[in-house]
Design an enzyme around this catalytic site. Structure first.
Site, PDB file in Angstrom:
ATOM      1  N   THR A 167       0.808  -1.218   0.000  1.00 60.56           N
ATOM      2  CA  THR A 167       0.000   0.000   0.000  1.00 60.56           C
ATOM      3  C   THR A 167       0.840   1.267   0.000  1.00 60.56           C
ATOM      4  OG1 THR A 167      -1.845  -1.096   1.122  1.00 60.56           O
ATOM      5  CG2 THR A 167      -1.730   1.300   1.314  1.00 60.56           C
ATOM      6  N   ASP A 206       1.300  -6.819  -4.343  1.00 60.42           N
ATOM      7  CA  ASP A 206       0.413  -6.646  -3.206  1.00 60.42           C
ATOM      8  C   ASP A 206       0.789  -7.746  -2.222  1.00 60.42           C
ATOM      9  OD1 ASP A 206      -1.902  -7.119  -1.483  1.00 60.42           O
ATOM     10  OD2 ASP A 206      -3.006  -5.779  -2.820  1.00 60.42           O
TER      11      ASP A 206
END
Length: 328
Positions: A14, A58
């Site tokens: 993130t 991710d």
């Protein structure tokens, strides 16, 4: 140990994500953003070099091969680039798993390694990204002892003790209070230090739940599992009246599967002898993880089994404290 020459290893997550057609996704170009932001930061920071672990991911897609790639990049930064500290930028979904795995994969490493990330991307309004990143850099500059650590929301935590407790709060990561006592490893064997090559391992964690059948566990173990972390009730109990289930575990242990028991209680620890139900589980070959978390137990088994150690040695080393995961 004060860091003056830092490796910043960017894995994705993130902290550096940008908006795509499908939503937030890992994005390159974070080094330039980091250097521009540092120019606005007060105080001193260590000199640093930047490396991307490609492809950026991710952290929900994190796997054992990614951990081994991180170890290789960290070794290169220290042995070839002369770095005396490492900062790993990582997504939060599996950050605690990676911190635990690296704690055991990097045993004996003479420099500190700190992992951090953020709950919101850098650039978002009131994001925690830059405070986490520069807070970790500042901590490294001021001095951190060798080993693997996690820095988040202003706190520096032990890499093999931390868990993610919140899905959206800035203080998502905490060291859960669990009873940690036992015997420490007296001297680190060379064959499990950070220079030791590892291979991927077939590992799984299984929580005990009412109604768990022997057939469920047999199907899992017949898939080639080399190590199983059994998440027991309370202090290490389970369905001791299920003879078929106990036989399945006993047979798996007899053919070389390492069976480890943790407590599924957030502040629990395994102590087999308290209840007869716990003693029954111990009798089939389970080794106690004491107060270790799920993340620590899986990371430790990976490091030991991945080094090609035999079952008996894995169990012996698993029962000892290697880096502070079992003993305060």
């Amino acid at each position: 140990m004060a860091t003056s020459n830092l490796l910043v290893l960017y894995t994705g997550g993130t902290i550096g994500m940008q908006l795509s057609a499908d939503g937030l996704a890992p994005a390159s170009g974070f080094e330039a953003r980091l250097r521009a932001q540092q120019a606005q930061q007060p105080g001193q920071m260590p000199n640093w070099i930047f490396r991307e672990m490609l492809p950026l991911i991710d952290s929900a897609n994190m796997n054992q091969n990614n951990w081994l790639t991180m170890v290789e990049a960290i070794r290169q930064g220290i042995e070839q680039d002369g770095c005396d500290g490492v900062l790993v930028l990582h997504g939060t979904d599996t950050l605690a798993y990676s911190a635990a795995a690296l704690s055991f994969l990097l045993l004996g490493l003479p420099v500190p390694v700190v992992l951090t990330g953020s709950m919101q991307p850098a650039g978002a309004e009131d994001s925690d990204a830059w405070p986490n990143l520069f807070g970790a850099m500042q901590a490294l500059h001021e001095g951190i002892k060798p080993g693997v650590h996690l820095y988040f929301n202003g706190a520096l935590m032990h890499g093999a003790r931390v868990s993610k407790l919140h899905s959206d709060a800035f203080d998502a990561f905490q060291t859960v209070q669990r009873l940690r006592q036992g015997k420490r490893l007296s001297e680190l064997p060379a064959h499990i230090d950070y220079r030791q090559p590892r291979q991927p391992v077939n590992l799984l964690s299984l929580p005990l739940v009412p109604g768990l059948r022997a057939s469920h566990v047999r199907a899992l173990l017949d898939s080639g599992v080399q190590g199983l972390v059994l998440e027991c009730y309370g202090s290490g109990t389970g369905p001791s009246d299920n003879a078929e289930l106990l036989d399945v575990l006993r047979e798996a242990h007899a053919r070389g599967v390492v069976l480890a028991a943790i407590s599924q209680c957030p502040q629990g620890h395994v102590q087999f002898g308290v209840y007869a139900a716990g003693s029954q589980l111990a009798s089939v070959g389970l080794v106690s993880a004491g107060g270790m978390t799920r993340e620590a137990a899986l990371g430790k088994l990976f490091a030991l089994l991945g080094a090609g150690l035999p079952q008996a040695e894995v169990e012996q080393l698993f029962s000892l404290d290697l880096c502070g995961e079992r003993v305060e």
